[in-house]
Scaffold this active site. Structure first.
Site, PDB file in Angstrom:
ATOM      1  N   ILE A 220       0.850  -1.334  -0.082  1.00  0.00           N
ATOM      2  CA  ILE A 220       0.099   0.070   0.008  1.00  0.00           C
ATOM      3  C   ILE A 220       0.883   1.349   0.005  1.00  0.00           C
ATOM      4  O   ILE A 220       0.569   2.197  -0.520  1.00  0.00           O
ATOM      5  CB  ILE A 220      -0.922  -0.045   1.311  1.00  0.00           C
ATOM      6  CG1 ILE A 220      -0.157   0.163   2.289  1.00  0.00           C
ATOM      7  CG2 ILE A 220      -1.798  -1.035   1.003  1.00  0.00           C
ATOM      8  CD1 ILE A 220      -1.354   0.458   3.492  1.00  0.00           C
ATOM      9  N   ASP A 221       2.032   1.219   0.545  1.00  0.00           N
ATOM     10  CA  ASP A 221       3.064   2.299   0.777  1.00  0.00           C
ATOM     11  C   ASP A 221       3.634   2.682  -0.767  1.00  0.00           C
ATOM     12  O   ASP A 221       4.093   3.788  -0.603  1.00  0.00           O
ATOM     13  CB  ASP A 221       4.194   1.739   1.512  1.00  0.00           C
ATOM     14  CG  ASP A 221       3.845   1.579   3.039  1.00  0.00           C
ATOM     15  OD1 ASP A 221       2.704   1.867   3.375  1.00  0.00           O
ATOM     16  OD2 ASP A 221       4.563   1.138   3.578  1.00  0.00           O
TER      17      ASP A 221
ATOM     18  N   ARG B 123     -14.214  22.521  12.804  1.00  0.00           N
ATOM     19  CA  ARG B 123     -12.852  21.972  13.374  1.00  0.00           C
ATOM     20  C   ARG B 123     -11.750  21.829  12.479  1.00  0.00           C
ATOM     21  O   ARG B 123     -11.779  21.734  11.074  1.00  0.00           O
ATOM     22  CB  ARG B 123     -13.234  20.592  13.944  1.00  0.00           C
ATOM     23  CG  ARG B 123     -14.103  20.424  15.200  1.00  0.00           C
ATOM     24  CD  ARG B 123     -14.384  19.125  15.530  1.00  0.00           C
ATOM     25  NE  ARG B 123     -14.967  19.063  16.793  1.00  0.00           N
ATOM     26  CZ  ARG B 123     -15.787  18.007  17.167  1.00  0.00           C
ATOM     27  NH1 ARG B 123     -15.953  16.962  16.280  1.00  0.00           N
ATOM     28  NH2 ARG B 123     -16.385  17.996  18.491  1.00  0.00           N
TER      29      ARG B 123
ATOM     30  N   ARG C 269       5.135   3.588   5.512  1.00  0.00           N
ATOM     31  CA  ARG C 269       6.320   3.223   6.484  1.00  0.00           C
ATOM     32  C   ARG C 269       7.389   4.451   6.349  1.00  0.00           C
ATOM     33  O   ARG C 269       7.929   4.749   7.626  1.00  0.00           O
ATOM     34  CB  ARG C 269       6.768   1.978   6.229  1.00  0.00           C
ATOM     35  CG  ARG C 269       7.394   1.112   7.395  1.00  0.00           C
ATOM     36  CD  ARG C 269       8.098  -0.138   6.972  1.00  0.00           C
ATOM     37  NE  ARG C 269       7.095  -1.135   6.739  1.00  0.00           N
ATOM     38  CZ  ARG C 269       6.566  -1.931   7.415  1.00  0.00           C
ATOM     39  NH1 ARG C 269       7.274  -2.009   8.693  1.00  0.00           N
ATOM     40  NH2 ARG C 269       5.479  -2.853   7.224  1.00  0.00           N
TER      41      ARG C 269
ATOM     42  N   ARG D 101      -9.493  17.618  16.310  1.00  0.00           N
ATOM     43  CA  ARG D 101      -9.408  16.056  16.461  1.00  0.00           C
ATOM     44  C   ARG D 101      -8.467  15.462  15.731  1.00  0.00           C
ATOM     45  O   ARG D 101      -8.133  15.935  14.738  1.00  0.00           O
ATOM     46  CB  ARG D 101     -10.661  15.541  16.366  1.00  0.00           C
ATOM     47  CG  ARG D 101     -12.021  16.132  17.143  1.00  0.00           C
ATOM     48  CD  ARG D 101     -12.190  15.591  18.761  1.00  0.00           C
ATOM     49  NE  ARG D 101     -13.157  16.054  19.042  1.00  0.00           N
ATOM     50  CZ  ARG D 101     -13.362  17.196  19.867  1.00  0.00           C
ATOM     51  NH1 ARG D 101     -12.445  18.170  19.821  1.00  0.00           N
ATOM     52  NH2 ARG D 101     -14.228  17.475  20.384  1.00  0.00           N
TER      53      ARG D 101
HETATM   54  O1  F6P Z   1       4.156  -1.591   4.605  1.00  0.00           O
HETATM   55  C1  F6P Z   1       2.819  -1.660   4.701  1.00  0.00           C
HETATM   56  C2  F6P Z   1       2.167  -1.269   6.140  1.00  0.00           C
HETATM   57  O2  F6P Z   1       0.834  -1.168   6.048  1.00  0.00           O
HETATM   58  C3  F6P Z   1       2.746   0.132   6.634  1.00  0.00           C
HETATM   59  O3  F6P Z   1       2.049   1.110   5.882  1.00  0.00           O
HETATM   60  C4  F6P Z   1       2.348  -0.179   7.879  1.00  0.00           C
HETATM   61  O4  F6P Z   1       3.424   0.956   8.686  1.00  0.00           O
HETATM   62  C5  F6P Z   1       2.849  -1.265   8.252  1.00  0.00           C
HETATM   63  O5  F6P Z   1       2.502  -1.973   7.124  1.00  0.00           O
HETATM   64  C6  F6P Z   1       1.948  -2.038   9.472  1.00  0.00           C
HETATM   65  O6  F6P Z   1       2.195  -3.073   9.742  1.00  0.00           O
HETATM   66  P1  F6P Z   1       1.413  -4.250  10.500  1.00  0.00           P
HETATM   67  O7  F6P Z   1       0.260  -4.711  10.035  1.00  0.00           O
HETATM   68  O8  F6P Z   1       2.554  -5.214  10.654  1.00  0.00           O
HETATM   69  O9  F6P Z   1       1.115  -3.451  11.944  1.00  0.00           O
END
Ligand code: F6P
Length: 362
Positions: free
Chosen positions: A137-138, A173, A182, A274
């Protein structure tokens, strides 16, 4: 030797589109006269002989269903005595599986962690029959414009922000939306731009608290509310991310809840604020049309490459075409980061969205 099967597995964190790759690979493999054998839980399925012969009924809804019908795994592969498999041992297990199940090659659907692991295996055994399909997804896998899973996640985040907007408007807000990413700010930038955010904070751009506050106040003056999108990996002076050992030989980053930090900062400056953390909804949901297209093209081409014995490659989407890149070259590159010439970065600047100043190393 004549082979009757092709192997496939999913490795690392799940995302949308994994099942679409499997479905497309199955259809193409069957057309070319091969069966598709799935290994469950990534490389674990190889060392534990945990396999499933895939048939069309299992992938009937796979085009739009998130997750992985083969299950996935982010942990180190360990033996009964809990010691980790060495690259040499893993190579032997892969060869053993290929022989045992008459497999011509394995389609490995993975992100940066998996790519680095496979590249280590190729150092030991350069002729391993593996073709990689990039997913995350990153969107931070190097040498491909897009990876499977990214488009669905930005659609989810963009839609979530549209839902949050009504509260922001009604209560005047400032709502801070914290999203995943990540090391890279692709999700924040693309979802922020497509949902009309006022400020987008990503690790590749350095923000300034005073300028951000000024911009948020201006948005309030102009339209009575404000939306700020922030990537989880962004840090502040008092809010630093930490690398923590998680007990299985791996370390993970513990993020600092930067969304909450900014909501507090705005509150201290007399703005009703928020924070919302979008979390793992970003990895699920109905697979977006773009991810279905990308995954279908990758699955089809992965099988073609296996059949032609074009191994040691990662498939890449570049300028509308799918091409194979040498996996060792891909693994050598650091994770892909948002570039200041990226189209969404340009749109953000042109539309006067606050994004700070370019500084990739942050
Ligand atoms: O690398 C994909 C990712 O969804 C990142 O965006 C996120 O920081 C991480 O994995 C979360 O990983 P986990 O599901 O192990 O907490």
């Amino acid at each position: 030797m004549s082979y009757s099967n092709i192997g496939i597995l999913t490795s690392g964190g799940d995302c949308s589109g994994l099942n679409s790759v499997i479905r497309s690979a199955l259809i193409r493999a069957n057309v070319l006269g091969y069966e598709l054998i799935g290994f469950r839980r990534g490389l674990q399925g190889i060392v534990h002989n945990d396999i499933v012969k895939l048939n069309y009924n299992e992938v009937d809804n796979a085009l739009w269903q998130s997750g992985s019908i083969l299950l996935s795994n982010t942990k180190q592969i360990v033996k009964d005595d809990k010691s980790a498999y060495t690259p040499d041992e893993l190579c032997k297990e892969i060869e053993k599986s290929c022989d045992a199940y008459n497999i011509k090659g394995i389609i490995f659907i993975g992100g940066n962690g998996s790519i680095r692991c496979i590249s280590k295996l190729f150092e030991v055994k350069p002729d391993l029959p593996i073709v990689v399909v990039p997913k995350t997804i990153d969107n931070d896998v190097a040498n491909t414009d897009f990876s499977v899973g990214f488009f669905t996640s930005i659609e989810t985040v963009s839609n979530a922000i549209s839902n949050i907007r009504s509260t922001a408007i009604s209560h005047e807000r400032t709502i801070v939306v914290e999203v995943m990413g990540r090391d890279a700010g692709y999700i924040a930038m693309y979802a922020g731009v497509t949902s009309g955010a006022d400020a987008i904070l990503v690790p590749e751009f350095k923000y300034d608290n005073e300028k951000l506050l000024e911009h948020v106040k201006m948005a309030h003056k102009q339209r009575g509310y404000c939306i700020v999108v922030v990537a989880e990996s962004v840090e502040s002076e008092s809010c630093k991310n930490q690398d923590v050992q998680i007990g299985d030989g791996f370390s993970r980053t513990r993020y600092s809840r930067i969304g909450e930090y900014f909501a507090n900062f705005f509150k201290q400056n007399n703005l009703d604020s928020r924070s919302v953390v979008i979390g793992h909804t970003q990895r699920g949901g109905t697979t977006s049309i773009m991810d279905r297209i990308l995954a279908s093209a990758f699955g089809y081409e992965a099988v073609n490459n296996v059949v032609q014995c074009n191994f040691r490659i990662m498939l890449s989407y570049s300028k509308g075409c799918i091409i194979g890149r040498n996996i060792t070259d891909v693994a050598k590159c650091v994770s892909r980061r948002l570039d200041q010439n990226d189209m969404c970065v340009q749109i953000a600047k042109n539309l006067n969205i606050y994004i700070g100043d370019y500084c990739i190393t942050a």
